[in-house]
Design an enzyme around this catalytic site. Structure first.
Site, PDB file in Angstrom:
ATOM      1  N   ASP A  52      32.157 -19.032  26.499  1.00  0.00           N
ATOM      2  CA  ASP A  52      31.211 -20.024  27.436  1.00  0.00           C
ATOM      3  C   ASP A  52      31.914 -19.852  28.774  1.00  0.00           C
ATOM      4  O   ASP A  52      31.821 -20.742  29.529  1.00  0.00           O
ATOM      5  CB  ASP A  52      31.539 -21.400  27.047  1.00  0.00           C
ATOM      6  CG  ASP A  52      30.599 -22.392  27.584  1.00  0.00           C
ATOM      7  OD1 ASP A  52      29.512 -21.965  28.183  1.00  0.00           O
ATOM      8  OD2 ASP A  52      30.830 -23.725  27.996  1.00  0.00           O
ATOM      9  N   CYS A 101      22.799 -35.842  12.431  1.00  0.00           N
ATOM     10  CA  CYS A 101      22.519 -34.721  11.501  1.00  0.00           C
ATOM     11  C   CYS A 101      23.056 -34.596   9.963  1.00  0.00           C
ATOM     12  O   CYS A 101      24.229 -34.807   9.897  1.00  0.00           O
ATOM     13  CB  CYS A 101      22.915 -33.386  12.223  1.00  0.00           C
ATOM     14  SG  CYS A 101      22.554 -31.870  11.209  1.00  0.00           S
ATOM     15  N   CYS A 118      13.519 -31.739   8.005  1.00  0.00           N
ATOM     16  CA  CYS A 118      14.231 -33.044   8.733  1.00  0.00           C
ATOM     17  C   CYS A 118      14.097 -32.841  10.332  1.00  0.00           C
ATOM     18  O   CYS A 118      14.058 -31.729  10.840  1.00  0.00           O
ATOM     19  CB  CYS A 118      15.804 -32.707   8.618  1.00  0.00           C
ATOM     20  SG  CYS A 118      17.067 -34.057   9.226  1.00  0.00           S
TER      21      CYS A 118
END
Length: 362
Positions: free
Chosen positions: A147, A261, A204
């Site tokens: 990152d 989730c 979902c």
């Protein structure tokens, strides 16, 4: 240096995965460096302005999708993931996180940010892994990233088979949910590549439905300008007034799309101690964090990813959360007193958000 044979490269790839496990990584996979398939999506996202004030996302243009332009000679990418849920995390952690969101006095910090800065942890261990490769294969070209550069990490990780992009755009793994960090080593070794995995979200839409600010516009479509993680971490200026009430008591980041989730019932605990919670950030109150001086902020959060936003934005975020507490605790004396203590703060940004919060309590 004598080129490695196919058998040598196969053996080295297996060794890399074993060394990765020894270094605390949950999984290591290898891909080629071709991300041409991701360029159109990146370009469209940037053109729509969905990156907001994150100018660095646009600064390098399509170089983000071209690792070999960033590091000449790159032909393979070693992608790694590392679980970050603290070892002490209870089995019902998702229910616990949801309960804290309902407590107007609680200061909610994203789970990933409660321990040590992941940039330092992953970069150090990826460097150790790269050094082991050198010891086995001899000198080679490589660079380590976490990152920290214009690299499309998630598309690379997805291509390597570390998981698939969920509808919230985060990477999901069948064995580890999404509670992990990723990093990579760009190399010039023709290592054998792994296969990608198909998506397993099915019908979902839990992550889309739960997003407080409706930042997830549809499957795989995120408007970062509305995302609470962006608003509390990346945004340097005033938080738009219409979005402030939607932030609730989240003062650094947002985990809602992850806690809801279903795949995160498989989230694994960290095997490295660096991600253990520090400064009681998993149980802190808004008032106690709002009282930290700039010196306390710097000292307590040394080595934390939170420190990079600075004390000013930290106070801005907490002021918004204290204002939102008015919905359940109108004119609460302790909250009002805390806010009034910052009315004359040297920062105009802080004063603005404090005034807004106090108006919510009157």
């Amino acid at each position: 240096m004598t080129p490695l044979s196919t058998a040598d490269l196969d053996s080295l790839a297996r060794a890399i995965k074993g060394w990765g496990a020894e270094l605390g990584f949950a999984e290591i996979r290898i891909s080629d460096a071709d991300l041409a398939h991701a360029e159109a999506g990146l370009q469209a996202w940037l053109e729509r302005g969905h990156h907001g004030d994150m100018d660095y996302m646009a600064a390098h243009g399509m170089k983000r999708a071209r690792p070999a332009e960033l590091v000449p000679g790159t032909i393979r990418v070693i992608s790694a993931r590392m679980d970050y849920l603290p070892a002490s995390t209870p089995d019902d952690w998702r229910e616990c996180e949801t309960a804290r969101l309902a407590d107007p006095r609680a200061a909610v910090v994203s789970v990933y940010a409660r321990g040590r800065d992941y940039h330092k942890v992953l970069r150090s261990r990826l460097q150790q892994l790269a050094d082991r490769v050198r010891g086995a294969a001899g000198e080679y070209g490589f660079r380590v990233f976490t990152d920290s550069a214009p690299v499309m990490e998630l598309p690379l990780a997805e291509k390597a088979g570390l998981g698939w992009r969920g509808k919230h755009t985060l990477l999901l793994n069948r064995q580890g949910g999404s509670m992990f960090f990723v990093g990579e080593i760009l190399v010039d070794l023709p290592l054998p590549v792994d296969e990608a995995e198909g998506a397993h979200c099915g019908q979902c839409t839990a992550c889309i439905d739960v997003c407080p600010t409706q930042a997830i516009l549809g499957p795989g479509k995120l408007d970062a300008r509305r995302c609470i993680s962006y608003l509390t971490i990346e945004l340097k200026s005033s938080i738009p007034e219409e979005l402030r009430p939607l932030i609730g008591n989240r003062v650094y980041g947002c985990d809602d799309c992850q806690t809801v989730c279903p795949w995160n019932k498989f989230a694994q605990r960290a095997t490295v101690p660096d991600f253990e919670e520090r400064n009681g950030l998993g149980a802190a109150t808004l008032i106690e964090l709002f009282a930290w001086t700039a010196e306390e902020f710097d000292k307590r959060l040394e080595g934390s990813p939170i420190r990079r936003i600075g004390h000013e934005r930290w106070l801005r975020n907490i002021a918004v959360a204290l204002g939102n507490a008015a919905a359940q605790l109108p004119a609460d004396p302790a909250i009002v007193a805390a806010l009034e203590s910052r009315l004359a703060d040297p920062s105009e940004l802080v004063r603005e958000h404090v005034a807004w919060a106090l108006a919510r309590h009157h």
